[in-house]
Design a protein around this motif. Structure first.
Motif, PDB file in Angstrom:
ATOM      1  N   SER A 157       0.827  -1.215   0.000  1.00 54.39           N
ATOM      2  CA  SER A 157       0.000   0.000   0.000  1.00 54.39           C
ATOM      3  C   SER A 157       0.855   1.255   0.000  1.00 54.39           C
ATOM      4  N   PHE A 158       2.077   1.157   0.549  1.00 49.99           N
ATOM      5  CA  PHE A 158       2.970   2.322   0.548  1.00 49.99           C
ATOM      6  C   PHE A 158       3.241   2.809  -0.875  1.00 49.99           C
ATOM      7  N   PHE A 159       3.165   1.907  -1.843  1.00 52.03           N
ATOM      8  CA  PHE A 159       3.342   2.294  -3.249  1.00 52.03           C
ATOM      9  C   PHE A 159       2.002   2.575  -3.906  1.00 52.03           C
ATOM     10  N   ASN A 160       1.059   1.661  -3.778  1.00 53.57           N
ATOM     11  CA  ASN A 160      -0.216   1.806  -4.479  1.00 53.57           C
ATOM     12  C   ASN A 160      -1.008   3.012  -4.015  1.00 53.57           C
ATOM     13  N   ASN A 161      -0.913   3.366  -2.714  1.00 55.59           N
ATOM     14  CA  ASN A 161      -1.651   4.539  -2.221  1.00 55.59           C
ATOM     15  C   ASN A 161      -0.980   5.848  -2.628  1.00 55.59           C
ATOM     16  N   LYS A 162       0.296   5.765  -2.983  1.00 58.62           N
ATOM     17  CA  LYS A 162       1.051   6.959  -3.332  1.00 58.62           C
ATOM     18  C   LYS A 162       0.770   7.405  -4.765  1.00 58.62           C
ATOM     19  N   TYR A 163       0.477   6.424  -5.633  1.00 57.28           N
ATOM     20  CA  TYR A 163       0.297   6.739  -7.057  1.00 57.28           C
ATOM     21  C   TYR A 163      -1.043   6.216  -7.557  1.00 57.28           C
ATOM     22  N   SER A 164      -1.577   6.937  -8.536  1.00 57.08           N
ATOM     23  CA  SER A 164      -2.758   6.452  -9.262  1.00 57.08           C
ATOM     24  C   SER A 164      -2.403   6.401 -10.746  1.00 57.08           C
ATOM     25  N   ILE A 165      -3.116   5.559 -11.475  1.00 59.25           N
ATOM     26  CA  ILE A 165      -2.847   5.446 -12.912  1.00 59.25           C
ATOM     27  C   ILE A 165      -3.134   6.769 -13.616  1.00 59.25           C
ATOM     28  N   ILE A 166      -4.241   7.405 -13.271  1.00 60.19           N
ATOM     29  CA  ILE A 166      -4.594   8.684 -13.893  1.00 60.19           C
ATOM     30  C   ILE A 166      -3.551   9.736 -13.560  1.00 60.19           C
ATOM     31  N   GLY A 167      -3.113   9.750 -12.279  1.00 57.31           N
ATOM     32  CA  GLY A 167      -2.126  10.744 -11.860  1.00 57.31           C
ATOM     33  C   GLY A 167      -0.809  10.602 -12.611  1.00 57.31           C
ATOM     34  N   LEU A 168      -0.364   9.365 -12.807  1.00 54.90           N
ATOM     35  CA  LEU A 168       0.885   9.138 -13.533  1.00 54.90           C
ATOM     36  C   LEU A 168       0.745   9.490 -15.008  1.00 54.90           C
ATOM     37  N   ARG A 169      -0.389   9.151 -15.589  1.00 50.95           N
ATOM     38  CA  ARG A 169      -0.612   9.505 -16.991  1.00 50.95           C
ATOM     39  C   ARG A 169      -0.643  11.027 -17.165  1.00 50.95           C
ATOM     40  N   LYS A 170      -1.235  11.691 -16.195  1.00 52.49           N
ATOM     41  CA  LYS A 170      -1.284  13.149 -16.236  1.00 52.49           C
ATOM     42  C   LYS A 170       0.120  13.741 -16.111  1.00 52.49           C
ATOM     43  N   ALA A 171       0.944  13.155 -15.240  1.00 49.64           N
ATOM     44  CA  ALA A 171       2.313  13.642 -15.050  1.00 49.64           C
ATOM     45  C   ALA A 171       3.127  13.498 -16.336  1.00 49.64           C
ATOM     46  N   ILE A 172       2.925  12.366 -17.042  1.00 51.01           N
ATOM     47  CA  ILE A 172       3.632  12.150 -18.304  1.00 51.01           C
ATOM     48  C   ILE A 172       3.179  13.167 -19.342  1.00 51.01           C
ATOM     49  N   ALA A 173       1.871  13.374 -19.432  1.00 45.91           N
ATOM     50  CA  ALA A 173       1.338  14.347 -20.387  1.00 45.91           C
ATOM     51  C   ALA A 173       1.882  15.748 -20.088  1.00 45.91           C
ATOM     52  N   GLU A 174       1.997  16.081 -18.806  1.00 44.88           N
ATOM     53  CA  GLU A 174       2.515  17.402 -18.427  1.00 44.88           C
ATOM     54  C   GLU A 174       3.960  17.580 -18.893  1.00 44.88           C
ATOM     55  N   GLU A 175       4.759  16.498 -18.771  1.00 43.00           N
ATOM     56  CA  GLU A 175       6.149  16.578 -19.229  1.00 43.00           C
ATOM     57  C   GLU A 175       6.209  16.794 -20.746  1.00 43.00           C
ATOM     58  N   TYR A 176       5.381  16.069 -21.485  1.00 43.63           N
ATOM     59  CA  TYR A 176       5.348  16.262 -22.947  1.00 43.63           C
ATOM     60  C   TYR A 176       4.863  17.670 -23.291  1.00 43.63           C
ATOM     61  N   TYR A 177       3.908  18.167 -22.499  1.00 43.56           N
ATOM     62  CA  TYR A 177       3.375  19.519 -22.704  1.00 43.56           C
ATOM     63  C   TYR A 177       4.497  20.547 -22.548  1.00 43.56           C
ATOM     64  N   SER A 178       5.269  20.407 -21.475  1.00 49.22           N
ATOM     65  CA  SER A 178       6.381  21.332 -21.228  1.00 49.22           C
ATOM     66  C   SER A 178       7.465  21.186 -22.289  1.00 49.22           C
ATOM     67  N   TRP A 179       7.684  19.949 -22.714  1.00 47.63           N
ATOM     68  CA  TRP A 179       8.702  19.686 -23.739  1.00 47.63           C
ATOM     69  C   TRP A 179       8.314  20.375 -25.049  1.00 47.63           C
ATOM     70  N   GLY A 180       7.042  20.229 -25.413  1.00 41.09           N
ATOM     71  CA  GLY A 180       6.573  20.891 -26.633  1.00 41.09           C
ATOM     72  C   GLY A 180       6.703  22.398 -26.540  1.00 41.09           C
ATOM     73  N   ASN A 181       6.355  22.955 -25.382  1.00 39.20           N
ATOM     74  CA  ASN A 181       6.466  24.405 -25.190  1.00 39.20           C
ATOM     75  C   ASN A 181       7.910  24.880 -25.271  1.00 39.20           C
ATOM     76  N   ALA A 182       8.847  24.003 -24.874  1.00 38.32           N
ATOM     77  CA  ALA A 182      10.257  24.386 -24.828  1.00 38.32           C
ATOM     78  C   ALA A 182      10.924  24.368 -26.199  1.00 38.32           C
ATOM     79  N   VAL A 183      10.292  23.731 -27.174  1.00 40.54           N
ATOM     80  CA  VAL A 183      10.896  23.641 -28.511  1.00 40.54           C
ATOM     81  C   VAL A 183      10.737  24.980 -29.221  1.00 40.54           C
ATOM     82  N   THR A 184      11.846  25.577 -29.545  1.00 41.05           N
ATOM     83  CA  THR A 184      11.814  26.839 -30.302  1.00 41.05           C
ATOM     84  C   THR A 184      11.979  26.524 -31.783  1.00 41.05           C
ATOM     85  N   CYS A 185      11.128  27.100 -32.588  1.00 37.45           N
ATOM     86  CA  CYS A 185      11.054  26.662 -33.987  1.00 37.45           C
ATOM     87  C   CYS A 185      11.437  27.745 -34.975  1.00 37.45           C
ATOM     88  N   GLN A 186      12.279  27.303 -35.928  1.00 38.96           N
ATOM     89  CA  GLN A 186      12.632  28.140 -37.067  1.00 38.96           C
ATOM     90  C   GLN A 186      12.549  27.347 -38.375  1.00 38.96           C
TER      91      GLN A 186
END
Length: 461
Positions: free
Chosen positions: A108-137
């Protein structure tokens, strides 16, 4: 009982091996594999049989692996999006593997700490920030940005990630179309009409979801036609140059190929100076007509496969006449019987006797066996006589004999035969048809070589 005991030992040993394998995988740095192995170990052993040591080992590995990825997240630079995403994805895989199982409460120390939705959201947030960080020419940058937003949206619809993906993708199409268009103009100015056409076509294709890009469609047609006209003209002129000195079927066939290429490359814009009809005309002049005796056309077609060879049905129509005559003769011999008289002195039994000194000793009693070995030899032979006469553009005459044979010996024992002797055969006796097929294969291989040589020679005429 012993069997049941052995089965139990094997099962226990199997469980121990799975547990050790999990620990070994962890030590080697195969963290997710160690999770799969320890979970499989727990599932295989079952809730009722898990003891305190099993659970301690299980919790230890889960805790250590989770800590590894958590530490990786803490130590990773905030802009190291790829590394952070890998850690979050690993935690997500752990969560999916370890949740909603009978053992889930034990960690439970692991399962109560994380949720599937929460982890998926965290991954999406990283991709979101990564996309924002790309400067385009350039279009490549916009394509990368669109890719990051798209991957993130596949995990979670984070904020306006879908809108940003669409915007980046539209920008990619706009910039890529402009890049292709400019390259098209550059190649057009330098006289590379084919490359120019390809770039204008690429501009139209990449921009198609948004509509038509400038006059790229029209420019593609202009430079594609220029390129094809130039190519067709060159090949047409090469053909005309050969016509002036052509004096062989080989020349005519070369001319036909050049006209054909001119016709094909210009085909999207019509018939280039009647090139297609000229190709057919000179192809007919380059044809070599071949007559082959009945029954051998299929074999000959493997050698004369080019479209400028034409099979005809009478020798008078042919440029190359290939007459093939064959006949076969079969004979078999009556199996003569050869009898060999044999004898052998063998121990029949052993008895105990008393010798002159009064001692008991063993004595072998021998028996002489008189018997016959009957040998019959079966043999047959098939002979194919082949005559080949080639006339016309190629002259060749030859006769060959192809022989196939088989032989089988039958050995039969009669009379007072010792037990160690058994009837047997050696060799193989083939049927008339089998011998014929063997001989025919030899003949056809020989004939195929001759036909190939005729083709090689006439191909240059």
């Amino acid at each position: 009982m012993r069997i049941i005991f052995l089965v139990c030992c094997i099962l226990m040993l199997s469980a121990c091996i799975s547990s050790r394998q999990a620990e070994q995988a962890y030590k080697k740095g195969n963290y997710l594999k160690s999770i799969d192995l320890i979970a499989a170990f727990v599932e295989e052993k079952g809730e009722a049989k898990l003891d305190a040591n099993d659970l301690t080992r299980f919790r230890q590995i889960v805790g250590d692996v989770a800590a590894h990825y958590e530490n990786a997240l803490l130590s990773a630079d905030r802009t190291n999006y790829g590394s952070r995403i890998q850690s979050y994805e690993a935690l997500l895989k752990m969560k999916v593997r370890l949740s909603e199982r009978f053992f889930s409460q034990q960690i439970s120390f692991f399962n109560n700490k994380y949720s599937i939705i929460g982890l998926r959201k965290a991954i999406a947030e990283e991709y979101y920030s990564w996309g924002n960080a790309v400067t385009c020419q350039s279009s490549a940058c916009y394509a990368m940005r669109a890719e990051k937003y798209q991957k993130g949206s596949e995990y979670y619809k984070y904020r306006d990630i879908e809108t940003l993906h669409q915007q980046a993708n539209n920008q990619y199409m706009q910039v890529a179309a402009q890049e292709f268009y400019e390259l098209g103009k550059y190649y057009a100015d330098s006289g590379s009409f084919q490359l120019a056409a390809e770039k204008f076509a690429a501009a139209s294709k990449v921009y198609k979801p948004l509509g038509k890009y400038k006059d790229s469609d029209q420019l593609f047609v202009v430079y594609d036609k220029k390129y094809r006209t130039k190519e067709a003209k060159e090949h047409f002129q090469q053909a005309q140059a050969i016509i002036a000195k052509a004096n062989s079927r080989y020349d005519y066939r070369k001319i036909a190929k050049l006209f054909q290429y001119a016709a094909e490359i210009y085909q999207p814009y019509g018939d280039y100076q009647n090139a297609r009809a000229l190709a057919k005309q000179y192809q007919q002049k380059g044809i070599i007509k071949v007559y082959v005796s009945s029954g051998y056309q299929s074999l000959a077609s493997n050698s004369f496969f080019n479209d400028y060879y034409q099979f005809v049905y009478t020798p008078s129509q042919a440029d190359v006449v290939i007459n093939i005559e064959s006949r076969s003769h079969y004979q078999n011999t009556s199996p003569p019987l050869h009898i060999t008289s044999m004898n052998e002195n063998l121990i029949e039994k052993t008895i105990h006797v008393t010798n002159a000194n009064g001692d008991i000793e063993k004595k072998d009693i021998y028996k002489t066996y008189y018997f016959n070995l009957e040998t019959q030899t079966y043999s047959n032979e098939l002979q194919i006589n082949m005559n080949i006469n080639v006339n016309g553009l190629y002259i060749y005459h030859d006769s060959q004999i192809f022989i196939s044979r088989s032989m089988m010996n039958k050995y039969n024992y009669t009379g007072d035969v010792p037990a160690k002797y058994h009837n047997y055969t050696s060799g193989e006796y083939l049927t008339h048809e089998q011998l014929y097929q063997q001989g025919l294969k030899q003949a056809e291989n020989y004939l195929a070589n001759i036909l190939t040589e005729i083709h090689r020679y006439t191909d240059q005429l």
